[in-house]
Scaffold this motif. Structure first.
Motif, short mmCIF file in Angstrom:
data_model
loop_
_atom_site.label_atom_id
_atom_site.label_comp_id
_atom_site.label_asym_id
_atom_site.label_seq_id
_atom_site.Cartn_x
_atom_site.Cartn_y
_atom_site.Cartn_z
N ASP A 91 -7.72 11.06 7.40
CA ASP A 91 -6.29 11.11 7.11
C ASP A 91 -5.53 10.04 7.90
N LEU A 92 -5.89 9.88 9.17
CA LEU A 92 -5.22 8.87 10.01
C LEU A 92 -5.49 7.46 9.48
N ILE A 93 -6.70 7.20 9.08
CA ILE A 93 -7.04 5.88 8.55
C ILE A 93 -6.29 5.61 7.26
N LEU A 94 -6.20 6.62 6.41
CA LEU A 94 -5.43 6.46 5.17
C LEU A 94 -3.96 6.18 5.46
N GLU A 95 -3.42 6.81 6.49
CA GLU A 95 -2.04 6.54 6.89
C GLU A 95 -1.89 5.10 7.38
N LEU A 96 -2.86 4.63 8.14
CA LEU A 96 -2.83 3.24 8.59
C LEU A 96 -2.85 2.28 7.40
N ILE A 97 -3.71 2.57 6.43
CA ILE A 97 -3.80 1.73 5.23
C ILE A 97 -2.46 1.75 4.48
N ALA A 98 -1.90 2.93 4.31
CA ALA A 98 -0.64 3.08 3.58
C ALA A 98 0.51 2.38 4.29
N SER A 99 0.43 2.27 5.61
CA SER A 99 1.54 1.67 6.36
C SER A 99 1.52 0.15 6.36
N LEU A 100 0.45 -0.45 5.87
CA LEU A 100 0.37 -1.91 5.85
C LEU A 100 1.32 -2.50 4.82
N ALA A 101 2.08 -3.47 5.25
CA ALA A 101 3.02 -4.16 4.36
C ALA A 101 2.32 -5.35 3.73
N LEU A 102 1.46 -5.06 2.77
CA LEU A 102 0.63 -6.10 2.17
C LEU A 102 1.44 -7.16 1.43
N ASP A 103 2.62 -6.79 0.95
CA ASP A 103 3.45 -7.72 0.19
C ASP A 103 4.45 -8.48 1.06
N ALA A 104 4.43 -8.22 2.35
CA ALA A 104 5.39 -8.88 3.24
C ALA A 104 5.12 -10.37 3.31
N ASP A 105 6.17 -11.11 3.53
CA ASP A 105 6.05 -12.55 3.69
C ASP A 105 5.64 -12.90 5.12
N GLY A 106 5.19 -14.09 5.29
CA GLY A 106 4.93 -14.62 6.62
C GLY A 106 3.74 -13.99 7.31
N GLU A 107 3.81 -14.02 8.65
CA GLU A 107 2.72 -13.55 9.47
C GLU A 107 2.44 -12.06 9.31
N ALA A 108 3.49 -11.28 9.12
CA ALA A 108 3.31 -9.83 8.98
C ALA A 108 2.44 -9.50 7.77
N GLY A 109 2.73 -10.11 6.65
CA GLY A 109 1.94 -9.88 5.44
C GLY A 109 0.53 -10.41 5.59
N ALA A 110 0.40 -11.58 6.20
CA ALA A 110 -0.93 -12.17 6.40
C ALA A 110 -1.79 -11.27 7.29
N LEU A 111 -1.19 -10.76 8.35
CA LEU A 111 -1.93 -9.87 9.24
C LEU A 111 -2.32 -8.58 8.52
#
Length: 95
Positions: free
Chosen positions: A15-35
């Motif tokens: 459940d915690l790992i799924l929350e981590l995955i869900a919290s990723l801003a995959l569509d974000a621009d710049g370094e945040a999205g790349a990370l």
């Protein structure tokens, strides 16, 4: 009794790992999205390994997960420590 506790712990971990995955801003621009896009496959792999451990009742995948996640946890702890310490002053004045 230990199998039930282990299973409950694995479910919580998944459940915690799924929350981590869900919290990723995959569509974000710049370094945040790349990370986020770089971290996502690691989180997904870790999730699959916890599933393997659960299905096979095998601790080996969990040892691998711990080995992979421990350095990341240490890095996040360092970031948290820096944030809690407040802004760093360099002693340089601009004017």
């Amino acid at each position: 009794g230990e199998l039930e506790e282990a299973h409950a712990s694995l479910l919580r971990t998944q459940d915690l790992i799924l929350e981590l995955i869900a919290s990723l801003a995959l569509d974000a621009d710049g370094e945040a999205g790349a990370l986020a896009r770089q971290i996502a496959p690691l989180y997904e792999y870790v999730y699959r390994r916890t599933l393997d451990a659960s299905l096979r009742k095998d601790a080996a995948p969990l040892r691998e997960v711990v080995r992979l996640i421990t350095p990341m946890r240490a890095a996040w702890q360092s970031v948290l420590d820096c944030v809690q310490a407040g802004p760093v002053t360099t002693g340089v004045t601009r004017g």
